[in-house]
Design an enzyme around this catalytic site. Sequence first.
Site, PDB file in Angstrom:
ATOM      1  CE  LYS A 231      33.708  86.414  58.424  1.00 38.11           C
ATOM      2  NZ  LYS A 231      32.821  87.287  57.647  1.00 38.11           N
TER       3      LYS A 231
ATOM      4  CD  GLN B 248      29.437  88.735  58.061  1.00 35.94           C
ATOM      5  OE1 GLN B 248      30.551  88.619  58.562  1.00 35.94           O
ATOM      6  NE2 GLN B 248      29.082  88.062  56.975  1.00 35.94           N
TER       7      GLN B 248
ATOM      8  CG  ASP C 161      35.643  91.205  54.171  1.00 36.57           C
ATOM      9  OD1 ASP C 161      36.098  90.054  54.272  1.00 36.57           O
ATOM     10  OD2 ASP C 161      34.535  91.554  54.616  1.00 36.57           O
TER      11      ASP C 161
END
Length: 286
Positions: free
Chosen positions: A53, A97, A120
Amino acid sequence: MTAQLIDGNALSKQLRAKVAADTAALKAKGLTPGLAVVLVGDNQASQVYVRNKVKACEDAGLHSVLEKYEATMSEADLLARVEALNHDDSIHGILVQLPLPAHIDAQKVIEAISPAKDVDGFHIASAGALMTGMPGFWPCTPYGCMKMLESIGYDLKGKHAVVIGRSNIVGKPMALMLLQKDATVTVAHSRTQNLKALTLQADVIVAAVGKRNVLTADMVKPGAVVLDVGMNRNDEGKLCGDVDFDGVKEVAGYITPVPGGVGPMTITMLLVNTLESAQRALSEKH
Ligand code: NAP
Protein backbone atom coordinates in the site's frame (compact mmCIF):
# COMPACT_ATOMS: atom_id res chain seq x y z
CA MET A 1 -17.02 -20.57 -25.55
CA THR A 2 -14.00 -18.92 -23.99
CA ALA A 3 -14.59 -16.00 -21.69
CA GLN A 4 -12.86 -12.66 -22.10
CA LEU A 5 -10.48 -11.87 -19.27
CA ILE A 6 -10.98 -8.75 -17.18
CA ASP A 7 -7.37 -7.91 -16.48
CA GLY A 8 -7.05 -6.29 -13.04
CA ASN A 9 -3.38 -5.47 -13.55
CA ALA A 10 -4.00 -3.59 -16.80
CA LEU A 11 -7.04 -1.74 -15.41
CA SER A 12 -5.11 -0.88 -12.24
CA LYS A 13 -2.26 0.52 -14.28
CA GLN A 14 -4.66 2.75 -16.17
CA LEU A 15 -6.44 3.96 -13.02
CA ARG A 16 -3.19 4.50 -11.11
CA ALA A 17 -1.84 6.62 -13.99
CA LYS A 18 -4.96 8.79 -13.65
CA VAL A 19 -4.45 9.00 -9.87
CA ALA A 20 -0.82 10.06 -10.47
CA ALA A 21 -1.89 12.76 -12.96
CA ASP A 22 -4.63 14.09 -10.64
CA THR A 23 -2.21 13.99 -7.70
CA ALA A 24 0.30 16.09 -9.67
CA ALA A 25 -2.48 18.59 -10.45
CA LEU A 26 -3.43 18.78 -6.78
CA LYS A 27 0.20 19.25 -5.78
CA ALA A 28 0.41 22.17 -8.20
CA LYS A 29 -2.39 23.73 -6.14
CA GLY A 30 -0.31 23.22 -3.00
CA LEU A 31 -1.91 20.06 -1.59
CA THR A 32 -0.29 16.61 -1.50
CA PRO A 33 -2.73 13.76 -0.78
CA GLY A 34 -1.52 11.77 2.22
CA LEU A 35 -2.29 8.28 3.51
CA ALA A 36 -1.37 7.00 6.98
CA VAL A 37 -1.12 3.24 7.34
CA VAL A 38 -1.07 1.92 10.90
CA LEU A 39 0.20 -1.57 11.61
CA VAL A 40 0.10 -3.11 15.07
CA GLY A 41 2.00 -6.36 15.63
CA ASP A 42 4.04 -8.52 13.28
CA ASN A 43 1.47 -10.47 11.27
CA GLN A 44 3.42 -11.60 8.19
CA ALA A 45 0.62 -11.14 5.65
CA SER A 46 -0.24 -7.71 7.07
CA GLN A 47 3.38 -6.61 6.70
CA VAL A 48 3.28 -7.48 2.99
CA TYR A 49 -0.08 -5.72 2.53
CA VAL A 50 1.03 -2.48 4.21
CA ARG A 51 4.31 -2.45 2.29
CA ASN A 52 2.38 -2.79 -0.98
CA LYS A 53 0.00 0.00 0.00
CA VAL A 54 2.80 2.40 0.91
CA LYS A 55 4.70 1.57 -2.28
CA ALA A 56 1.60 2.12 -4.41
CA CYS A 57 1.19 5.56 -2.80
CA GLU A 58 4.80 6.49 -3.49
CA ASP A 59 4.57 5.31 -7.10
CA ALA A 60 1.53 7.54 -7.68
CA GLY A 61 3.15 10.56 -5.98
CA LEU A 62 1.02 10.49 -2.83
CA HIS A 63 2.54 11.17 0.57
CA SER A 64 2.41 8.11 2.82
CA VAL A 65 3.29 7.39 6.41
CA LEU A 66 3.71 3.91 7.80
CA GLU A 67 3.34 3.72 11.58
CA LYS A 68 4.42 0.38 13.03
CA TYR A 69 3.75 -0.54 16.64
CA GLU A 70 4.48 -3.51 18.88
CA ALA A 71 1.74 -6.11 19.36
CA THR A 72 1.63 -5.04 23.00
CA MET A 73 0.41 -1.53 22.16
CA SER A 74 -2.63 -0.67 24.28
CA GLU A 75 -6.02 0.10 22.80
CA ALA A 76 -5.93 3.54 24.44
CA ASP A 77 -2.59 4.36 22.79
CA LEU A 78 -3.85 3.25 19.39
CA LEU A 79 -7.02 5.33 19.79
CA ALA A 80 -4.83 8.32 20.69
CA ARG A 81 -2.74 7.81 17.52
CA VAL A 82 -5.87 7.64 15.38
CA GLU A 83 -7.16 10.83 17.00
CA ALA A 84 -3.86 12.60 16.26
CA LEU A 85 -4.05 11.50 12.61
CA ASN A 86 -7.66 12.75 12.43
CA HIS A 87 -6.29 16.22 13.19
CA ASP A 88 -3.19 15.99 10.95
CA ASP A 89 -3.80 18.19 7.87
CA SER A 90 -1.15 16.34 5.83
CA ILE A 91 -3.16 13.11 6.14
CA HIS A 92 -6.34 12.57 4.09
CA GLY A 93 -6.74 8.83 4.53
CA ILE A 94 -6.24 6.63 7.60
CA LEU A 95 -5.98 2.90 7.31
CA VAL A 96 -5.58 0.66 10.33
CA GLN A 97 -4.46 -2.71 9.03
CA LEU A 98 -6.61 -5.61 10.24
CA PRO A 99 -6.47 -7.97 12.03
CA LEU A 100 -5.51 -6.20 15.24
CA PRO A 101 -4.17 -8.06 18.30
CA ALA A 102 -6.95 -9.73 20.30
CA HIS A 103 -6.79 -7.26 23.21
CA ILE A 104 -7.79 -4.38 20.91
CA ASP A 105 -11.42 -3.87 19.89
CA ALA A 106 -11.05 -3.43 16.11
CA GLN A 107 -14.54 -1.98 15.65
CA LYS A 108 -13.86 0.64 18.30
CA VAL A 109 -10.67 1.66 16.48
CA ILE A 110 -12.44 1.84 13.11
CA GLU A 111 -15.19 4.00 14.64
CA ALA A 112 -12.48 6.34 16.00
CA ILE A 113 -11.31 7.18 12.45
CA SER A 114 -12.89 10.37 11.15
CA PRO A 115 -15.42 9.35 8.43
CA ALA A 116 -13.84 12.11 6.29
CA LYS A 117 -10.59 10.09 6.30
CA ASP A 118 -12.11 6.58 6.28
CA VAL A 119 -10.62 5.56 2.92
CA ASP A 120 -11.12 1.85 3.70
CA GLY A 121 -14.86 2.54 3.95
CA PHE A 122 -15.29 0.37 7.07
CA HIS A 123 -16.70 3.05 9.41
CA ILE A 124 -20.40 2.74 10.24
CA ALA A 125 -20.91 6.21 8.75
CA SER A 126 -19.40 5.00 5.46
CA ALA A 127 -21.59 1.89 5.50
CA GLY A 128 -24.64 4.07 6.18
CA ALA A 129 -23.69 6.43 3.36
CA LEU A 130 -23.42 3.52 0.92
CA MET A 131 -26.74 2.11 2.08
CA THR A 132 -28.56 5.43 1.63
CA GLY A 133 -26.75 6.55 -1.52
CA MET A 134 -25.08 9.50 0.21
CA PRO A 135 -21.50 10.58 -0.54
CA GLY A 136 -18.94 8.56 1.41
CA PHE A 137 -16.06 6.18 0.88
CA TRP A 138 -16.82 2.78 -0.60
CA PRO A 139 -14.89 -0.28 0.62
CA CYS A 140 -12.04 -0.82 -1.81
CA THR A 141 -12.55 -4.44 -2.88
CA PRO A 142 -16.21 -4.25 -3.99
CA TYR A 143 -15.54 -0.75 -5.37
CA GLY A 144 -12.78 -2.34 -7.50
CA CYS A 145 -15.29 -4.94 -8.73
CA MET A 146 -17.63 -2.14 -9.81
CA LYS A 147 -14.78 -0.50 -11.73
CA MET A 148 -14.12 -3.82 -13.48
CA LEU A 149 -17.75 -4.00 -14.61
CA GLU A 150 -17.54 -0.37 -15.74
CA SER A 151 -14.37 -1.16 -17.70
CA ILE A 152 -16.24 -3.65 -19.91
CA GLY A 153 -19.12 -1.20 -20.34
CA TYR A 154 -21.51 -3.52 -18.55
CA ASP A 155 -24.97 -2.07 -17.91
CA LEU A 156 -26.31 -3.59 -14.69
CA LYS A 157 -29.82 -2.19 -15.09
CA GLY A 158 -32.35 -4.99 -14.61
CA LYS A 159 -29.65 -7.67 -14.57
CA HIS A 160 -29.65 -10.42 -11.96
CA ALA A 161 -26.51 -10.37 -9.82
CA VAL A 162 -25.71 -13.10 -7.32
CA VAL A 163 -23.16 -12.24 -4.63
CA ILE A 164 -21.77 -15.27 -2.82
CA GLY A 165 -20.63 -14.14 0.64
CA ARG A 166 -22.09 -11.57 3.03
CA SER A 167 -19.13 -10.12 4.92
CA ASN A 168 -19.17 -6.46 5.93
CA ILE A 169 -16.07 -5.73 3.84
CA VAL A 170 -16.96 -7.50 0.61
CA GLY A 171 -20.31 -9.28 0.19
CA LYS A 172 -22.75 -6.80 1.76
CA PRO A 173 -21.24 -3.60 0.30
CA MET A 174 -20.95 -5.38 -3.07
CA ALA A 175 -24.67 -6.14 -3.00
CA LEU A 176 -25.50 -2.51 -2.16
CA MET A 177 -23.31 -1.16 -4.97
CA LEU A 178 -24.93 -3.49 -7.50
CA LEU A 179 -28.37 -2.48 -6.21
CA GLN A 180 -27.44 1.18 -6.60
CA LYS A 181 -26.78 0.45 -10.29
CA ASP A 182 -30.28 -1.05 -10.64
CA ALA A 183 -29.32 -4.73 -10.64
CA THR A 184 -31.64 -7.24 -8.99
CA VAL A 185 -29.43 -8.70 -6.29
CA THR A 186 -29.40 -12.03 -4.49
CA VAL A 187 -26.97 -12.52 -1.61
CA ALA A 188 -25.93 -16.10 -0.87
CA HIS A 189 -24.05 -17.34 2.20
CA SER A 190 -23.11 -20.50 4.06
CA ARG A 191 -26.74 -21.30 4.92
CA THR A 192 -28.05 -20.75 1.40
CA GLN A 193 -29.80 -23.79 -0.04
CA ASN A 194 -29.24 -24.86 -3.63
CA LEU A 195 -26.72 -22.20 -4.58
CA LYS A 196 -26.53 -23.65 -8.09
CA ALA A 197 -30.20 -22.88 -8.78
CA LEU A 198 -29.48 -19.23 -7.96
CA THR A 199 -26.20 -18.84 -9.82
CA LEU A 200 -27.64 -20.47 -12.95
CA GLN A 201 -30.08 -17.54 -13.18
CA ALA A 202 -27.37 -14.92 -12.70
CA ASP A 203 -26.09 -12.48 -15.32
CA VAL A 204 -23.33 -11.44 -12.89
CA ILE A 205 -21.76 -13.59 -10.18
CA VAL A 206 -19.39 -12.25 -7.53
CA ALA A 207 -17.70 -14.98 -5.50
CA ALA A 208 -16.39 -13.70 -2.14
CA VAL A 209 -16.18 -16.74 0.09
CA GLY A 210 -12.59 -17.84 0.67
CA LYS A 211 -13.05 -21.47 -0.46
CA ARG A 212 -11.78 -23.07 -3.64
CA ASN A 213 -14.22 -24.27 -6.30
CA VAL A 214 -17.30 -22.68 -4.74
CA LEU A 215 -18.33 -21.88 -8.31
CA THR A 216 -17.93 -24.52 -11.01
CA ALA A 217 -18.83 -24.52 -14.71
CA ASP A 218 -22.14 -26.36 -14.22
CA MET A 219 -23.32 -23.48 -11.96
CA VAL A 220 -22.84 -20.71 -14.53
CA LYS A 221 -25.23 -19.47 -17.24
CA PRO A 222 -23.50 -19.18 -20.62
CA GLY A 223 -22.22 -15.62 -21.14
CA ALA A 224 -22.42 -14.58 -17.47
CA VAL A 225 -19.87 -12.18 -15.97
CA VAL A 226 -17.89 -13.83 -13.17
CA LEU A 227 -15.85 -11.82 -10.67
CA ASP A 228 -13.64 -13.84 -8.34
CA VAL A 229 -12.74 -12.07 -5.08
CA GLY A 230 -11.49 -15.17 -3.25
CA MET A 231 -7.86 -15.64 -2.29
CA ASN A 232 -6.93 -19.22 -1.51
CA ARG A 233 -4.04 -21.61 -2.01
CA ASN A 234 -4.30 -24.69 -4.21
CA ASP A 235 -2.65 -28.05 -3.50
CA GLU A 236 0.62 -26.78 -5.01
CA GLY A 237 0.52 -23.74 -2.74
CA LYS A 238 -0.31 -21.37 -5.59
CA LEU A 239 -2.73 -18.46 -5.19
CA CYS A 240 -6.20 -19.25 -6.53
CA GLY A 241 -9.71 -17.88 -6.20
CA ASP A 242 -13.13 -19.27 -5.30
CA VAL A 243 -13.95 -20.03 -8.92
CA ASP A 244 -12.88 -23.12 -10.85
CA PHE A 245 -11.24 -20.88 -13.42
CA ASP A 246 -10.39 -23.49 -16.06
CA GLY A 247 -13.94 -24.84 -16.14
CA VAL A 248 -15.86 -21.57 -15.76
CA LYS A 249 -13.89 -19.72 -18.42
CA GLU A 250 -15.40 -22.09 -21.00
CA VAL A 251 -18.94 -20.99 -20.07
CA ALA A 252 -18.74 -17.38 -18.84
CA GLY A 253 -18.70 -14.30 -21.06
CA TYR A 254 -16.20 -12.46 -18.87
CA ILE A 255 -14.08 -13.68 -15.98
CA THR A 256 -11.46 -12.25 -13.62
CA PRO A 257 -8.32 -14.33 -13.02
CA VAL A 258 -6.62 -14.97 -9.67
CA PRO A 259 -3.98 -13.64 -9.37
CA GLY A 260 -4.18 -10.51 -11.50
CA GLY A 261 -7.89 -9.86 -11.15
CA VAL A 262 -9.69 -8.23 -8.24
CA GLY A 263 -6.55 -8.30 -6.03
CA PRO A 264 -4.64 -5.38 -7.60
CA MET A 265 -7.86 -3.36 -7.82
CA THR A 266 -8.20 -3.19 -4.03
CA ILE A 267 -5.05 -1.10 -3.53
CA THR A 268 -5.90 0.95 -6.61
CA MET A 269 -9.25 1.96 -5.11
CA LEU A 270 -7.48 2.86 -1.86
CA LEU A 271 -5.44 5.38 -3.86
CA VAL A 272 -8.59 6.62 -5.60
CA ASN A 273 -10.34 7.13 -2.23
CA THR A 274 -7.32 8.90 -0.70
CA LEU A 275 -7.06 11.25 -3.68
CA GLU A 276 -10.79 11.95 -3.47
CA SER A 277 -10.49 12.71 0.24
CA ALA A 278 -7.72 15.24 -0.50
CA GLN A 279 -9.80 16.80 -3.29
CA ARG A 280 -12.72 17.18 -0.87
CA ALA A 281 -10.41 18.74 1.73
CA LEU A 282 -9.22 21.28 -0.83
CA SER A 283 -12.71 22.18 -2.01
CA GLU A 284 -13.83 22.65 1.62
CA LYS A 285 -11.00 25.17 2.08
CA HIS A 286 -12.23 27.33 -0.79
P1 NAP B 1 -15.46 -13.83 5.28
O1 NAP B 1 -15.66 -12.69 6.18
O2 NAP B 1 -14.90 -15.11 5.80
O3 NAP B 1 -16.87 -14.15 4.58
C1 NAP B 1 -17.05 -15.28 3.78
C2 NAP B 1 -18.50 -15.38 3.38
O4 NAP B 1 -18.67 -16.56 2.62
C3 NAP B 1 -19.46 -15.49 4.56
O5 NAP B 1 -20.56 -14.62 4.36
C4 NAP B 1 -19.91 -16.96 4.54
O6 NAP B 1 -21.23 -17.16 4.97
C5 NAP B 1 -19.81 -17.28 3.07
N1 NAP B 1 -19.65 -18.70 2.83
C6 NAP B 1 -18.82 -19.57 3.45
N2 NAP B 1 -18.95 -20.80 2.91
C7 NAP B 1 -19.86 -20.69 1.93
C8 NAP B 1 -20.40 -21.61 1.00
N3 NAP B 1 -20.02 -22.90 0.97
N4 NAP B 1 -21.33 -21.17 0.13
C9 NAP B 1 -21.73 -19.88 0.12
N5 NAP B 1 -21.23 -18.96 0.97
C10 NAP B 1 -20.31 -19.37 1.86
O7 NAP B 1 -14.52 -13.43 4.05
P2 NAP B 1 -14.29 -12.02 3.29
O8 NAP B 1 -13.48 -11.16 4.15
O9 NAP B 1 -15.58 -11.53 2.73
O10 NAP B 1 -13.38 -12.52 2.09
C11 NAP B 1 -13.84 -13.49 1.16
C12 NAP B 1 -12.67 -13.92 0.28
O11 NAP B 1 -12.21 -12.78 -0.43
C13 NAP B 1 -11.45 -14.45 1.04
O12 NAP B 1 -10.82 -15.42 0.25
C14 NAP B 1 -10.55 -13.23 1.15
O13 NAP B 1 -9.19 -13.60 1.27
C15 NAP B 1 -10.82 -12.58 -0.17
N6 NAP B 1 -10.57 -11.15 -0.19
C16 NAP B 1 -9.85 -10.68 -1.24
C17 NAP B 1 -9.59 -9.34 -1.34
C18 NAP B 1 -8.82 -8.86 -2.52
O14 NAP B 1 -8.24 -7.79 -2.47
N7 NAP B 1 -8.82 -9.60 -3.61
C19 NAP B 1 -10.04 -8.45 -0.36
C20 NAP B 1 -10.82 -8.94 0.69
C21 NAP B 1 -11.08 -10.31 0.75
P3 NAP B 1 -21.73 -16.87 6.50
O15 NAP B 1 -21.89 -15.39 6.58
O16 NAP B 1 -22.99 -17.61 6.58
O17 NAP B 1 -20.64 -17.41 7.39
